[in-house]
Structures are given as C-alpha cells and as structure tokens.
Design a protein around this motif. Sequence first.
Motif, mmCIF file in Angstrom:
data_model
loop_
_atom_site.group_PDB
_atom_site.id
_atom_site.type_symbol
_atom_site.label_atom_id
_atom_site.label_comp_id
_atom_site.label_asym_id
_atom_site.label_seq_id
_atom_site.Cartn_x
_atom_site.Cartn_y
_atom_site.Cartn_z
ATOM 1 N N ARG A 123 -2.917 -69.898 112.364
ATOM 2 C CA ARG A 123 -2.224 -69.498 113.782
ATOM 3 C C ARG A 123 -1.407 -70.584 113.953
ATOM 4 O O ARG A 123 -0.508 -70.941 113.952
ATOM 5 C CB ARG A 123 -2.677 -69.171 114.179
ATOM 6 N N ASP A 124 -1.920 -72.213 112.573
ATOM 7 C CA ASP A 124 -1.364 -73.127 112.532
ATOM 8 C C ASP A 124 -0.941 -73.398 111.412
ATOM 9 O O ASP A 124 -1.784 -74.652 111.158
ATOM 10 C CB ASP A 124 -1.694 -74.367 113.293
ATOM 11 N N LEU B 199 -3.498 -61.269 114.441
ATOM 12 C CA LEU B 199 -2.467 -63.151 113.764
ATOM 13 C C LEU B 199 -1.819 -61.798 114.731
ATOM 14 O O LEU B 199 -1.315 -60.706 114.392
ATOM 15 C CB LEU B 199 -2.098 -61.950 112.814
ATOM 16 N N LEU C 3 -8.797 -68.338 112.323
ATOM 17 C CA LEU C 3 -7.948 -67.480 113.310
ATOM 18 C C LEU C 3 -7.249 -68.900 113.103
ATOM 19 O O LEU C 3 -5.672 -68.726 112.907
ATOM 20 C CB LEU C 3 -8.261 -66.934 113.637
#
Length: 293
Positions: free
Chosen positions: A222-223, A293, A218
């Motif tokens: 997420r980045d 997400l 994750l």
Amino acid sequence: MCPHAHTPAPAPDSPRLPETIVHEERAQLDFSQSMSYGDYLHLDEVLNAQHPLSPAHDEMLFIVQHQTSELWMKLMLHELTAATRCVAAEQLPDAFKMLARVSRIMEQLVSAWTVLSTMTPPEYTAMRPYLASSSGFQSAQYRCIEFALGNKNPAMLKPHAHRADLLAQVEAAWRAPSLYDEALRLLARRGLPVPADHVERDWTLPYQASDEVQAAWLQVYRDPRQHWDLYQLGEKLTDIEDAFRLWRFRHVTTVERVIGFKRGTGGTGGVSYLRKMLDVVLFPEIWTLRTDL
C-alpha cells in the motif's frame, strides 16, 4: 545432372594475408600449450555422459533433456542459495539480480518440456522398461529447490537415503530457513508486524499462511515508495512462483501426453500426483493480498 547446372568459373587466387595475421591465426588455432574451450567446459565428460540402455532412438532425447534440466537446476540452486544469504544480510540489490536469474532459468526449464513433448506414447513405451524405478521424482537437486522455496516435506528425504552424500545435501536444505522465511525475517527487522512464530520457528515444518503476515505485506504494497526494496522483493518472489507454476503445469501436461494416467516409474501416481502439486502455493500472502489492495 540438374537442369540449370553449369561449370563454375575458376575461383580467383586467394589473397595473401599479412604475415602478422597468419601468425596470430596460428596462435589462436594451436591449443597444445593452453586450455581450449573443450578443456574449460570438460566437454569430453559432459558429451560422453549419455548412455542409452535401450535400442530405442528416442532415449537419447530423454537422457539429454533430463541432464540439461539438472544442469539448469544446479545453477538455480547456486543462485537461490546466494540470494537467500543476501536477503538475510539485507544486500537486496544483489539478491534481486540473483532472483531475476532464477526466474529466467525457470523459463528454460519450461521450454525443455516442449522438446520432450515431441516423444509420442509408443516411443516412450519402447524405452520405459529400461528405466526400472528411476524417476525425476528422485532428483536431489529438485528436492533442494522445493525446500529452498519453502515446500518442506520430511517424506521427501527417503528417496535419497541410499546415498549418504545426497541425503546430507537434501537434509541441509530441509533444515535451513527458506527464501520466504528470510524475507519475513527481513520484514520483521524493518518493523513490520510479522508474528514472532514466523520469525523463529522449526524450519523443517511446512509454511503455514498467516493473516498477520498478509497484513505486513499489505503495508508494503500500500506504500511502495516508503518500502521500495521490500516491494521489489515481493515482486521478485511473485515472478519466481509464477514461473514455477508454469513449469509444474508443463510437466503434468507433458507427462499426461506421453504416458496418460499410468503410474510413474518412481512409484508415484504419475499425473494424479503432479496435479496435486499444482495446488501448492509457495508464498501465499503475496498472492492473497492482491484481493485486498
């Protein structure tokens, strides 16, 4: 005679080619002193490796489909093995090219079921007694692919116990870290919170999904700009599993279409066994993270 038939006009004299072109063409057509296309590909051996045992016309289709699938699987193993080494060595651009090729190979294997599905139940029944207990279930290469992708099961060594060379090949894949194992070790080296028991463990055991591993992925998703190559790796793995699921689905539907719910020649439950395989998830956290997400 066809109603519109007519006597063709005489063909004009063929133009004479310059002498240099004639010599060049002769050189390209004469392979008595050099390696030909057939020599390079060993086509005599390949094209004479089909030996139907039954009088059934359709057995040639059955043999060629499975032989070509085994050739594609040989290439897939070649790419998977190299890609796993590249992930371990953090040579990700090379790994990405190889993994993309694996997904394209899977597309070829999916298409192969479309050809085999032209065989009807009576046509298969005419040749089935000649197969004895031989079955794709016994494919050593397929088993190595499953193991390389992390679906480890020691019971699947037994079908190869009669051949020491095949058993050694399959057992080596069973004992080695899978592609996903090496991906998780890479995440850990990059400082992501992969638990220690997923970095060093008994690689012969089936992979167990982990909330901590999902949390690590994750962070990547997420980045993606900060973890761009790891993000790409996750998507390459997703591509492979997506294609592998399609291959399994086409397999089970083709088998059901041709033999219904009869037992497989290798002793499996046939369609019932293949349907269970549809539930196997190779890279679970990469799929489950999408919900968060």
